[in-house]
Design a protein around this motif. Structure first.
Motif, mmCIF file in Angstrom:
data_model
loop_
_atom_site.group_PDB
_atom_site.id
_atom_site.type_symbol
_atom_site.label_atom_id
_atom_site.label_comp_id
_atom_site.label_asym_id
_atom_site.label_seq_id
_atom_site.Cartn_x
_atom_site.Cartn_y
_atom_site.Cartn_z
ATOM 1 N N ALA A 40 0.829 -1.205 0.000
ATOM 2 C CA ALA A 40 0.000 0.000 0.000
ATOM 3 C C ALA A 40 0.864 1.255 0.000
ATOM 4 N N ALA A 41 1.914 1.241 0.812
ATOM 5 C CA ALA A 41 2.815 2.395 0.856
ATOM 6 C C ALA A 41 3.540 2.561 -0.480
ATOM 7 N N ALA A 42 3.873 1.429 -1.130
ATOM 8 C CA ALA A 42 4.552 1.486 -2.422
ATOM 9 C C ALA A 42 3.654 2.107 -3.482
ATOM 10 N N VAL A 43 2.378 1.729 -3.487
ATOM 11 C CA VAL A 43 1.430 2.278 -4.455
ATOM 12 C C VAL A 43 1.260 3.775 -4.233
ATOM 13 N N PHE A 45 3.452 5.826 -3.002
ATOM 14 C CA PHE A 45 4.681 6.470 -3.454
ATOM 15 C C PHE A 45 4.689 6.600 -4.973
ATOM 16 N N ALA A 46 4.396 5.495 -5.657
ATOM 17 C CA ALA A 46 4.453 5.487 -7.122
ATOM 18 C C ALA A 46 3.389 6.377 -7.748
ATOM 19 N N SER A 47 2.273 6.568 -7.044
ATOM 20 C CA SER A 47 1.190 7.384 -7.593
ATOM 21 C C SER A 47 1.536 8.863 -7.594
ATOM 22 N N ARG A 48 2.473 9.275 -6.742
ATOM 23 C CA ARG A 48 2.821 10.695 -6.683
ATOM 24 C C ARG A 48 4.251 10.989 -7.120
ATOM 25 N N GLY A 73 0.553 0.525 -13.955
ATOM 26 C CA GLY A 73 -0.300 1.553 -13.387
ATOM 27 C C GLY A 73 -0.316 2.826 -14.207
ATOM 28 N N TYR A 74 -0.898 3.865 -13.609
ATOM 29 C CA TYR A 74 -1.015 5.154 -14.300
ATOM 30 C C TYR A 74 0.368 5.721 -14.613
ATOM 31 N N THR A 75 1.307 5.551 -13.692
ATOM 32 C CA THR A 75 2.704 5.945 -13.923
ATOM 33 C C THR A 75 3.574 4.708 -13.732
ATOM 34 N N PRO A 76 3.608 3.820 -14.734
ATOM 35 C CA PRO A 76 4.315 2.538 -14.590
ATOM 36 C C PRO A 76 5.816 2.703 -14.419
ATOM 37 N N CYS A 77 6.422 1.754 -13.744
ATOM 38 C CA CYS A 77 7.873 1.736 -13.595
ATOM 39 C C CYS A 77 8.362 0.304 -13.709
#
Length: 212
Positions: A40-43, A45-48, A73-77
């Protein structure tokens, strides 16, 4: 202006995170290295944050749902999964790739091998260059001989030229010569990129690369 891309570490014990951070700090032009204790914390982080790469502990994401979320995701990595050594590691590797992982490695791999894998993913190796036909990478793979494919699989396991030579009962120079030919045929810049290309294009798969 060029901005260094941050890297996210997901899961792992505090001491392991410190070790990974040290390995990651050696990557060229690496950005800030952050840690998330949970998916959850990773998501969040990646979302912002536009993330250059995520390194995920299998024990924190046993179903690889986070791998799927981060990679598509919206901003994939790009995502690297460090697998827990087990009798099912090869199956776990295949599943992780299916969920979108760019690379996998055993959590017990050496620091030098992890650096190679992480550098290959962080720097990025395109599946195909502009103007190439869609099957160009597969043609490169078909250009490898059976012996070269065998040696590439052993390189992917993190074996040195000396260990490979002992395994195959050939000279170290023979192994190095094959490695040079593999790199040339795959149009890679080194062994790490050759392994990355092999994973991404199916030249190597989890059946050809025993992980346990």
């Amino acid at each position: 202006m060029y901005r260094r891309r941050p890297v996210l570490i997901v899961g792992f014990s505090p001491l392991t995170r410190i070790g990974l951070a040290r390995v990651l700090s050696r990557l060229p032009d690496v950005g800030a290295i952050s840690a998330a204790a949970s998916p959850a914390a990773a998501v969040r982080f990646a979302s912002r944050t536009v993330t250059g790469m995520a390194v995920v502990d299998q024990t924190a994401d046993p179903g690889f749902t986070l791998v799927r979320s981060l990679s598509s995701g919206y901003t994939p990595c790009p995502v690297v999964v460090l697998l827990t050594p087990s009798a099912h590691a090869d199956e776990d590797a295949r599943f992780a790739f299916g969920q979108g992982a760019q690379a996998v490695a055993l959590a017990t791999a050496s620091a030098s091998y992890l650096h190679q894998v992480l550098a290959g993913v962080y720097l990025g190796v395109p599946i195909q260059s502009k103007g190439e036909p869609a099957n160009a990478e597969h043609k490169r793979g078909h250009a490898l001989s059976q012996r070269e494919t065998e040696i590439l699989a052993l390189i992917a396991e993190g074996m040195s030229s000396k260990v490979i030579a002992e395994r195959l009962v050939v000279s170290v120079e023979t192994v190095r010569s094959h490695a040079k030919n593999i790199i040339r045929k795959l149009e890679a810049n080194g062994r790490a990129e050759a392994v990355s290309i092999a994973y991404r294009t199916g030249i190597l798969d989890s059946d050809a690369l025993p992980l346990a």
